[in-house]
Design a protein around this motif. Sequence first.
Motif, PDB file in Angstrom:
ATOM      1  N   LEU A 134      93.084 -12.931  75.287  1.00  0.00           N
ATOM      2  CA  LEU A 134      91.608 -13.383  75.846  1.00  0.00           C
ATOM      3  C   LEU A 134      91.078 -12.227  76.422  1.00  0.00           C
ATOM      4  CD1 LEU A 134      89.378 -15.286  76.432  1.00  0.00           C
ATOM      5  CD2 LEU A 134      90.725 -16.152  78.220  1.00  0.00           C
ATOM      6  N   ARG A 135      90.083 -11.864  75.737  1.00  0.00           N
ATOM      7  CA  ARG A 135      89.244 -10.465  76.018  1.00  0.00           C
ATOM      8  C   ARG A 135      87.871 -10.965  76.799  1.00  0.00           C
ATOM      9  NH1 ARG A 135      84.652  -7.548  75.679  1.00  0.00           N
ATOM     10  NH2 ARG A 135      84.787  -5.236  75.458  1.00  0.00           N
ATOM     11  N   ARG A 136      88.258 -10.852  78.265  1.00  0.00           N
ATOM     12  CA  ARG A 136      87.264 -11.240  79.278  1.00  0.00           C
ATOM     13  C   ARG A 136      86.253 -10.182  79.486  1.00  0.00           C
ATOM     14  NH1 ARG A 136      86.297 -16.135  81.936  1.00  0.00           N
ATOM     15  NH2 ARG A 136      86.134 -14.783  83.954  1.00  0.00           N
ATOM     16  N   VAL A 137      85.326 -10.193  80.379  1.00  0.00           N
ATOM     17  CA  VAL A 137      84.399  -9.434  80.725  1.00  0.00           C
ATOM     18  C   VAL A 137      84.468  -9.115  82.363  1.00  0.00           C
ATOM     19  CG1 VAL A 137      82.905  -9.907  78.840  1.00  0.00           C
ATOM     20  CG2 VAL A 137      82.584 -11.229  81.066  1.00  0.00           C
ATOM     21  N   ASP A 138      85.441  -8.964  82.890  1.00  0.00           N
ATOM     22  CA  ASP A 138      85.731  -8.911  84.354  1.00  0.00           C
ATOM     23  C   ASP A 138      85.857  -7.390  84.819  1.00  0.00           C
ATOM     24  OD1 ASP A 138      85.898 -11.784  84.671  1.00  0.00           O
ATOM     25  OD2 ASP A 138      87.945 -11.598  83.582  1.00  0.00           O
ATOM     26  N   SER A 139      86.065  -6.638  83.716  1.00  0.00           N
ATOM     27  CA  SER A 139      86.663  -5.118  84.043  1.00  0.00           C
ATOM     28  C   SER A 139      86.441  -4.429  83.016  1.00  0.00           C
ATOM     29  CB  SER A 139      88.186  -5.165  84.605  1.00  0.00           C
ATOM     30  OG  SER A 139      88.567  -3.893  84.954  1.00  0.00           O
ATOM     31  N   GLY A 140      85.884  -3.020  83.283  1.00  0.00           N
ATOM     32  CA  GLY A 140      85.910  -2.125  82.473  1.00  0.00           C
ATOM     33  C   GLY A 140      84.930  -2.177  81.175  1.00  0.00           C
ATOM     34  N   ILE A 141      83.748  -2.829  81.506  1.00  0.00           N
ATOM     35  CA  ILE A 141      82.840  -3.143  80.244  1.00  0.00           C
ATOM     36  C   ILE A 141      81.557  -2.929  80.623  1.00  0.00           C
ATOM     37  CG2 ILE A 141      82.899  -5.535  80.750  1.00  0.00           C
ATOM     38  CD1 ILE A 141      82.611  -5.996  77.870  1.00  0.00           C
ATOM     39  N   THR A 142      80.491  -2.588  79.948  1.00  0.00           N
ATOM     40  CA  THR A 142      79.128  -2.344  80.079  1.00  0.00           C
ATOM     41  C   THR A 142      78.310  -3.160  79.057  1.00  0.00           C
ATOM     42  OG1 THR A 142      78.785  -0.255  79.175  1.00  0.00           O
ATOM     43  CG2 THR A 142      79.584  -0.120  81.434  1.00  0.00           C
ATOM     44  N   ILE A 143      78.801  -3.618  78.303  1.00  0.00           N
ATOM     45  CA  ILE A 143      78.131  -4.513  77.251  1.00  0.00           C
ATOM     46  C   ILE A 143      77.292  -5.570  78.247  1.00  0.00           C
ATOM     47  CG2 ILE A 143      77.929  -6.084  75.300  1.00  0.00           C
ATOM     48  CD1 ILE A 143      80.492  -4.698  74.550  1.00  0.00           C
ATOM     49  N   PRO A 144      75.918  -5.875  77.729  1.00  0.00           N
ATOM     50  CA  PRO A 144      75.158  -6.736  78.621  1.00  0.00           C
ATOM     51  C   PRO A 144      75.719  -8.192  78.402  1.00  0.00           C
ATOM     52  CG  PRO A 144      73.779  -5.409  77.399  1.00  0.00           C
ATOM     53  CD  PRO A 144      75.179  -5.156  77.019  1.00  0.00           C
ATOM     54  N   VAL A 145      75.880  -9.117  79.347  1.00  0.00           N
ATOM     55  CA  VAL A 145      76.581 -10.245  79.192  1.00  0.00           C
ATOM     56  C   VAL A 145      75.483 -11.380  79.444  1.00  0.00           C
ATOM     57  CG1 VAL A 145      78.241 -12.127  80.290  1.00  0.00           C
ATOM     58  CG2 VAL A 145      78.614  -9.424  80.337  1.00  0.00           C
ATOM     59  N   ASP A 148      74.540 -17.463  78.666  1.00  0.00           N
ATOM     60  CA  ASP A 148      75.779 -18.234  77.999  1.00  0.00           C
ATOM     61  C   ASP A 148      77.223 -17.768  77.626  1.00  0.00           C
ATOM     62  OD1 ASP A 148      75.042 -16.503  75.867  1.00  0.00           O
ATOM     63  OD2 ASP A 148      74.709 -18.090  74.463  1.00  0.00           O
ATOM     64  N   GLN A 149      77.291 -16.677  77.960  1.00  0.00           N
ATOM     65  CA  GLN A 149      78.593 -15.979  77.933  1.00  0.00           C
ATOM     66  C   GLN A 149      79.403 -15.997  79.130  1.00  0.00           C
ATOM     67  OE1 GLN A 149      80.168 -15.472  74.819  1.00  0.00           O
ATOM     68  NE2 GLN A 149      78.391 -16.390  74.051  1.00  0.00           N
ATOM     69  N   VAL A 150      78.832 -16.534  80.145  1.00  0.00           N
ATOM     70  CA  VAL A 150      79.895 -16.373  81.521  1.00  0.00           C
ATOM     71  C   VAL A 150      80.456 -17.821  81.417  1.00  0.00           C
ATOM     72  CG1 VAL A 150      79.476 -16.408  84.120  1.00  0.00           C
ATOM     73  CG2 VAL A 150      77.748 -14.974  82.499  1.00  0.00           C
ATOM     74  N   ILE A 151      81.473 -17.841  81.163  1.00  0.00           N
ATOM     75  CA  ILE A 151      82.400 -19.018  80.779  1.00  0.00           C
ATOM     76  C   ILE A 151      83.613 -19.015  81.943  1.00  0.00           C
ATOM     77  CG2 ILE A 151      83.763 -20.125  79.187  1.00  0.00           C
ATOM     78  CD1 ILE A 151      80.787 -19.709  78.309  1.00  0.00           C
ATOM     79  N   PRO A 152      83.757 -20.200  82.609  1.00  0.00           N
ATOM     80  CA  PRO A 152      84.850 -20.422  83.397  1.00  0.00           C
ATOM     81  C   PRO A 152      86.190 -20.005  82.806  1.00  0.00           C
ATOM     82  CG  PRO A 152      83.199 -22.119  83.866  1.00  0.00           C
ATOM     83  CD  PRO A 152      82.931 -21.445  82.590  1.00  0.00           C
TER      84      PRO A 152
END
Length: 310
Positions: A134-145, A148-152
């Motif tokens: 599961l590729r999350r967006v918590d670390s090491g990423i600068t793609i705009p979030v 609607d992509q901020v999912i628990p």
Amino acid sequence: MTSEPTSGAGPAARPQDTGELAGRAVARVGYGAMQLERLRDDRPAAVALLRHAIDLGVDHVDTAQFYGDGFVNDVIREALRPGDDVLVVSKVGAVSDPGGPFPLRLAQRPEDLRASVEANLAALRTERIPVVNLRRVDSGITIPVPDDQVIPLDDQLAEMLALRDEGKIGAIGLSSVSLDVLRHALPAGIVCVQNAYSLVARDDEDVLRLCAEERIAWVPYFPLGGAFPGLPKVTDEPAVRAAAERLGHTPAQIGLAWLLHHSPRTLLIPGTADPAHLEANLAVAAITLDEQARTALDAIPTRPVAGLGH
């Protein structure tokens, strides 16, 4: 195997020949298939490269349906033979976006995760993917979030657990996660973590430590840094170059070997589209770093990770 410290054990320590992933032994140097996209115009060469890797002992291949907009999974399907004992690991949480500002866009909703698993199953023509990250967006990423992509995390894990219960995936991994996210996810039975990490970008040392304590495979991406602007390059470091010259290896091999020596939980998935480079990567498993080299390499300061995510 018990929990291990994240440093080697003695001046002549060598990396172990095999590591553990999802309850099975695998070679500690596998193959990250993302670079196969570079051979899009020569599909037979892409298939031959992957076959060469398998013939050389690679039994852990990392992929995603969004690699090459499906091209990479098509190559894997064609290259694998019924008798191959290869652990294929894929990931969900993003999809291809060839016409967008980035080559991929986030797809974090539970229904997106399920759709991505189904797309992987169809492309690989299999009924079950051994491990899905599961590729999350918590670390090491600068793609705009987008909002609607901020999912628990719990909503995502519930879907991943359902997919595992249905037999569509064998085990769950995480990618681009923080220490707190990993801790929260542990009850789901996490088998591996993929974060951006290298000799010069060691911000996630605490995540690696928890992986060691919990017997979770640590699979760093961007293991040599420098993949995108903003990422420091391991091979630019004077200490890395000095160790390479003294020990008779390339700077890239020294950077990869350090990762294997640093923690027994580390599994590498370096990618390449070149057969000679592939062979050089796989040779890293046999490299010994003496005390002089390891002391010099350990002293290299870490730098912040800032770049496009994996």
